[in-house]
Design a protein around this motif. Structure first.
Motif, PDB file in Angstrom:
ATOM      1  N   SER A  64       0.807  -1.223   0.000  1.00 46.12           N
ATOM      2  CA  SER A  64       0.000   0.000   0.000  1.00 46.12           C
ATOM      3  C   SER A  64       0.839   1.271   0.000  1.00 46.12           C
ATOM      4  N   ALA A  65       2.137   1.140  -0.251  1.00 44.89           N
ATOM      5  CA  ALA A  65       3.004   2.311  -0.155  1.00 44.89           C
ATOM      6  C   ALA A  65       2.690   3.352  -1.228  1.00 44.89           C
ATOM      7  N   ALA A  66       2.240   2.911  -2.390  1.00 45.40           N
ATOM      8  CA  ALA A  66       1.995   3.852  -3.484  1.00 45.40           C
ATOM      9  C   ALA A  66       0.922   4.869  -3.145  1.00 45.40           C
ATOM     10  N   SER A  67      -0.057   4.478  -2.321  1.00 44.81           N
ATOM     11  CA  SER A  67      -1.152   5.377  -1.975  1.00 44.81           C
ATOM     12  C   SER A  67      -0.927   6.105  -0.658  1.00 44.81           C
ATOM     13  N   ARG A  68       0.203   5.856   0.009  1.00 45.80           N
ATOM     14  CA  ARG A  68       0.431   6.445   1.327  1.00 45.80           C
ATOM     15  C   ARG A  68       1.777   7.148   1.470  1.00 45.80           C
ATOM     16  N   LEU A  69       2.753   6.776   0.677  1.00 44.05           N
ATOM     17  CA  LEU A  69       4.126   7.232   0.914  1.00 44.05           C
ATOM     18  C   LEU A  69       4.760   7.694  -0.383  1.00 44.05           C
ATOM     19  N   ARG A  70       5.434   8.836  -0.293  1.00 40.68           N
ATOM     20  CA  ARG A  70       6.284   9.321  -1.377  1.00 40.68           C
ATOM     21  C   ARG A  70       7.624   9.730  -0.785  1.00 40.68           C
ATOM     22  N   VAL A  71       8.694   9.276  -1.405  1.00 40.58           N
ATOM     23  CA  VAL A  71      10.049   9.555  -0.927  1.00 40.58           C
ATOM     24  C   VAL A  71      10.734  10.463  -1.943  1.00 40.58           C
ATOM     25  N   SER A  72      11.233  11.582  -1.459  1.00 38.53           N
ATOM     26  CA  SER A  72      11.964  12.517  -2.308  1.00 38.53           C
ATOM     27  C   SER A  72      13.266  12.885  -1.615  1.00 38.53           C
ATOM     28  N   SER A  73      14.078  13.645  -2.293  1.00 40.12           N
ATOM     29  CA  SER A  73      15.364  14.079  -1.743  1.00 40.12           C
ATOM     30  C   SER A  73      15.237  15.513  -1.240  1.00 40.12           C
ATOM     31  N   LEU A  74      15.497  15.697   0.041  1.00 41.08           N
ATOM     32  CA  LEU A  74      15.472  17.044   0.607  1.00 41.08           C
ATOM     33  C   LEU A  74      16.654  17.854   0.119  1.00 41.08           C
ATOM     34  N   CYS A  75      17.860  17.277   0.213  1.00 40.89           N
ATOM     35  CA  CYS A  75      19.086  17.938  -0.212  1.00 40.89           C
ATOM     36  C   CYS A  75      20.223  16.925  -0.110  1.00 40.89           C
ATOM     37  N   SER A  76      21.411  17.371  -0.355  1.00 44.08           N
ATOM     38  CA  SER A  76      22.619  16.577  -0.130  1.00 44.08           C
ATOM     39  C   SER A  76      23.397  17.186   1.020  1.00 44.08           C
TER      40      SER A  76
END
Length: 378
Positions: A16-28
């Protein structure tokens, strides 16, 4: 692959991760390591406009690399937010959670206890963070500023560990007056105490008596203080967990294990759900609950409020203190012996009953035991 990357990869593999979680990059980071930003909400069937109408809760952790208990509490928070329970679904449908699990990956990799790769304590650089030396703090602050400008920022909490104090507790920023509070009222002081008080009622390991809402000069550049003062956010906290404290099974003192810390994170989410509905800055569940409201109002206010609203214990705080009157005023009042009739020679000013001289305030301070302030881990 690091344990952090493996953990995030396992979360993304959930059915169910597709409908609940999104992972992005804040910074390096300064060392070139990616800093992930987790966005948790109910994406299914929600348009972009609907998502932008939801209030946002921002939670961060591990700004000090050696405070590993903060990561385990964050572990429990993420697991509970992604769970398939009714409470988690209610939270995801009402709020957006933006989670930064590790603000100092360089320090963790290098084995530092407190500082980053640049040698700075990142939690003392929130006021003016450098994009080159403190990129994680600069990007989180920019994220918070954007949410505040859109009037979507609802709650901020930074997870820490404490090496000396027991149990779990929070530090906030006290407000002299709340929104809509009449001048001279101490009702505004209720706002920053609401969430810690609810957490103490829900968690056996949380100590409301250990919470602090004072802002020392040395803490003015920490995350909770800068966020509260820069963006006008009353619920801005630092959550601490000590090495031990009251156990969940009722034991007076127990060493906190990994499951205990994860349970604390899950309890944090449960209380966040109970305080999700906000009306005039005060959660509805608290405004309609007299025992909780009265317990928060009984905390010591900064100024003397109306006497009719004080409890018996608080009223004593404002009782007039009789001042000591010396010399001519006492003789005029008739409760002192006439001048020159002090009795035996040598019992005058600066003498003890045995005739020896007093050393004065400096000597009294020298004889007093030395008290050293406890070091803070914030």
């Amino acid at each position: 692959m690091s344990s952090r990357d493996a953990r995030i990869d396992a979360l993304q593999r959930l059915p169910s991760a597709a409908s609940r979680l999104r992972v992005s990059s804040l910074c390096s980071s300064v060392g070139g390591h990616d800093v992930p930003l987790l966005t948790i909400t109910d994406f299914a069937g929600a348009s972009e406009a609907e998502l932008r109408e939801r209030k946002v809760v921002v939670v961060t952790a591990r700004v000090h690399p050696g405070e590993t208990n903060a990561s385990w509490m964050m572990h429990g928070v993420i697991d509970e937010l992604l769970a398939d329970s009714a409470e988690a679904r209610e939270l995801r449908s009402a709020l957006v959670f933006q989670v930064v699990p590790c603000l100092n990956p360089d320090g963790v990799i290098l084995g530092n206890y407190r500082c980053s790769l640049s040698g700075d304590d990142l939690n003392r650089n929130w006021a003016e963070p450098s994009a080159r030396k403190h990129p994680t703090i600069a990007h989180v602050k920019a994220l918070l500023r954007g949410l505040a400008e859109e009037e979507r920022l609802l709650f901020f909490c930074d997870f820490h560990g404490h090496s000396r104090k027991k149990s779990t507790f929070m530090c906030g920023v006290e407000t002299p007056a709340g929104k809509g509070a009449p001048p001279g009222s101490h009702a505004g002081r209720l706002h920053e105490r609401v969430f810690p008080l609810l957490l103490s009622r829900f968690s056996a390991s949380f100590s409301f008596a250990s919470c602090s809402f004072k802002v020392l000069r040395s803490k003015e550049t920490t995350g909770r203080v800068v966020v509260a003062r820069s963006f006008g956010l009353v619920p801005s906290y630092t959550l601490f967990s000590g090495p031990d404290g009251p156990g969940a099974d009722g034991t007076p003192e127990a060493h906190y294990t990994i499951p205990d810390l994860q349970k604390l994170g899950k309890e944090f989410v449960h209380v966040r759900r109970r305080a999700a509905r906000v009306c005039c800055g005060v959660p509805v569940c608290v405004r309609h609950s007299k025992p909780v409201r009265n317990a928060a109002l009984d905390m010591r206010p900064t100024r003397a409020p109306c006497a009719a609203r004080l409890s018996a214990g608080a009223a004593r705080l404002y009782a007039p203190v009789p001042h000591r009157v010396h010399g001519r005023a006492r003789r005029a009042r008739g409760d002192a012996p006439p001048k020159g009739e002090r009795g035996r020679r040598g019992l005058g000013r600066g003498r003890r009953a045995d005739g020896t001289r007093r050393g004065g305030r400096a000597a009294e301070r020298a004889r007093a035991p030395k008290v050293h302030a406890a070091r803070s881990d914030e």
